[in-house]
Enzyme design. Structure first.
Site, short mmCIF file in Angstrom:
data_model
loop_
_atom_site.label_atom_id
_atom_site.label_comp_id
_atom_site.label_asym_id
_atom_site.label_seq_id
_atom_site.Cartn_x
_atom_site.Cartn_y
_atom_site.Cartn_z
N SER A 37 0.83 -1.05 0.05
CA SER A 37 0.17 0.08 0.12
C SER A 37 0.94 1.30 -0.01
O SER A 37 2.16 1.13 0.14
CB SER A 37 -0.84 0.01 1.34
OG SER A 37 -1.75 1.13 1.24
N ARG A 38 0.36 2.43 0.03
CA ARG A 38 1.23 3.69 -0.03
C ARG A 38 1.59 3.99 1.60
O ARG A 38 2.54 4.55 1.71
CB ARG A 38 0.25 4.88 -0.35
CG ARG A 38 0.04 4.81 -1.79
CD ARG A 38 -0.63 6.13 -2.41
NE ARG A 38 -1.16 5.87 -3.90
CZ ARG A 38 -0.42 6.26 -4.81
NH1 ARG A 38 0.87 6.60 -4.40
NH2 ARG A 38 -0.71 6.15 -6.12
N HIS A 80 -3.42 2.74 -12.38
CA HIS A 80 -3.07 1.35 -13.28
C HIS A 80 -1.77 1.44 -13.85
O HIS A 80 -1.00 0.36 -13.72
CB HIS A 80 -4.29 1.20 -13.77
CG HIS A 80 -5.60 0.56 -13.10
ND1 HIS A 80 -6.71 0.16 -13.79
CD2 HIS A 80 -5.62 0.42 -11.79
CE1 HIS A 80 -7.46 -0.12 -12.68
NE2 HIS A 80 -6.91 -0.07 -11.78
N LYS A 98 -10.07 -3.54 -13.85
CA LYS A 98 -10.65 -2.78 -14.85
C LYS A 98 -11.15 -1.40 -14.28
O LYS A 98 -11.42 -1.56 -12.88
CB LYS A 98 -11.81 -3.80 -15.28
CG LYS A 98 -13.17 -3.65 -14.85
CD LYS A 98 -13.73 -4.52 -14.27
CE LYS A 98 -13.55 -5.72 -13.39
NZ LYS A 98 -13.44 -5.28 -12.21
N ASP A 179 -15.80 3.22 -14.25
CA ASP A 179 -16.02 2.15 -13.40
C ASP A 179 -17.30 1.24 -13.59
O ASP A 179 -17.08 0.13 -13.22
CB ASP A 179 -16.63 3.25 -12.12
CG ASP A 179 -16.33 2.39 -10.58
OD1 ASP A 179 -17.17 1.68 -10.30
OD2 ASP A 179 -15.16 2.53 -10.28
#
Length: 333
Positions: A37-38, A80, A98, A179
């Site tokens: 994660s960040r 992405h 996606k 989305d």
């Protein structure tokens, strides 16, 4: 890659990452060995929740982990290209959520990179791996409906979402199209391939993302697709495919259906129902199983979710956004 198990790394710790990780843990041939994660705190909390041995507070450490066979990228769309590219550059196979990227240019860059490195890459279009959708596709390909004339599909959810929500945040690739609209568009592509014409209209939010979008796609054969997506209204999430000799109707949740009905002239309607043996119909396990099958076979892409299809879908989404006037911060094409 280990012979018996495929070792997964998970990049990001949001809701879809949790859903996919939970399904991976149900597969005996999958092992989740690392998460990134960040922040350290987010990665460690996710690792503790799912019993993952290694947690990284940055993406590069996961990409450099030689004990990871494939990385599942579950960040928002805008990240992405960066996240998947980082992993491919480090020699990791990638399954990327996606919409594949925010535009066709970025998608093409990832595909080129994967092919240059001889690495597996797949968009996480789980609909294409669903057993019932595969059955529908086989019926279409076998001519059960005759010549395809019309595809209809919709996907809408009812907000309201505040401007800070990712679905309305341009910095996160917000809007209905990337989305939710990616599902109706991908469904039409599955049945008919890439369209020759695209017409679209949207209602935009004050932030400049689409709250709802209607699309008409057309093909040289004369076939058309009428598609819709929305983040401001709940829709049936239904789909249908009509041909010269019959039609298929999916009454709801068309991207992971419980059933569909085949109607043909002069015959009783035929119902196809999801097999309980395949697991929960909302499970992501089928795409995970397809990825692991490809890795064991030494394949660099999946025949169920080919990269050519992902690129074509992105070109269609680009065309829609060009017509409705949605652009994301810093985007170039």
């Amino acid at each position: 890659m280990t012979v018996e198990r495929v070792r997964w790394g998970v990049l990001a710790t949001g809701g879809i990452a949790a859903a996919f990780t939970g399904d991976l843990l149900d597969l005996p041939d999958a092992e989740v060995v690392a998460v990134a994660s960040r922040t350290d705190a987010s990665a460690k909390a996710f690792a503790e929740r799912f019993g993952i041995p290694r947690a990284y507070g940055d993406w590069a450490s996961l990409a450099a982990d030689d004990e990871v066979d494939i990385v599942y990228v579950a960040t928002p769309h805008m990240a992405h290209r960066k996240a998947a590219g980082l992993c491919l550059e480090a020699g990791r196979a990638v399954l990327c959520e996606k919409a594949f990227t925010i535009n066709a240019r970025e998608a093409g860059e990832l595909v080129d990179l994967a092919r240059e490195r001889g690495l597996f890459l797949m968009e996480a279009m789980w609909m294409y791996c669903n057993p019932l959708i595969r059955k529908l596709k086989a019926l279409v390909d076998d001519g059960a409906l005759g010549e395809i004339r019309t595809v209809q599909a919709d996907f809408g959810i009812d907000g309201p979402f505040p401007p800070s929500h990712r679905l309305r945040d341009p910095a996160q690739g917000g809007g209905a199209l990337l989305d939710l609209g990616v599902y109706p568009v991908s469904f039409a592509h599955l049945v008919l391939g890439e369209p020759s014409g695209v017409t679209a209209r949207s209602t935009l939010s004050p932030e400049g993302v689409d709250l709802q979008t209607g699309m008409v796609l057309s093909w040289d054969s004369g076939a058309q697709a009428v598609l819709h997506c929305a983040v401001n209204s709940s829709t049936p999430v239904a789909a249908s495919v009509t041909g010269s000799e019959g039609r298929v109707q999916i009454p709801g949740d068309f991207f992971h259906p419980e059933r569909f009905v085949l109607h043909r002239d002069g015959r009783e309607p035929e119902e196809f129902v999801a097999d309980p043996a395949d697991g929960p119909r909302n499970s992501l396990r089928h795409e995970a199983a397809e990825v692991m099958r490809c890795l064991r076979a030494g394949a660099t892409e999946s025949p169920l979710v080919p990269l050519s299809s992902s690129l074509a879908v992105m070109r269609t989404l680009d065309s829609v956004r060009d017509q409705v006037g949605v652009r994301y911060p810093g985007e170039t094409r």
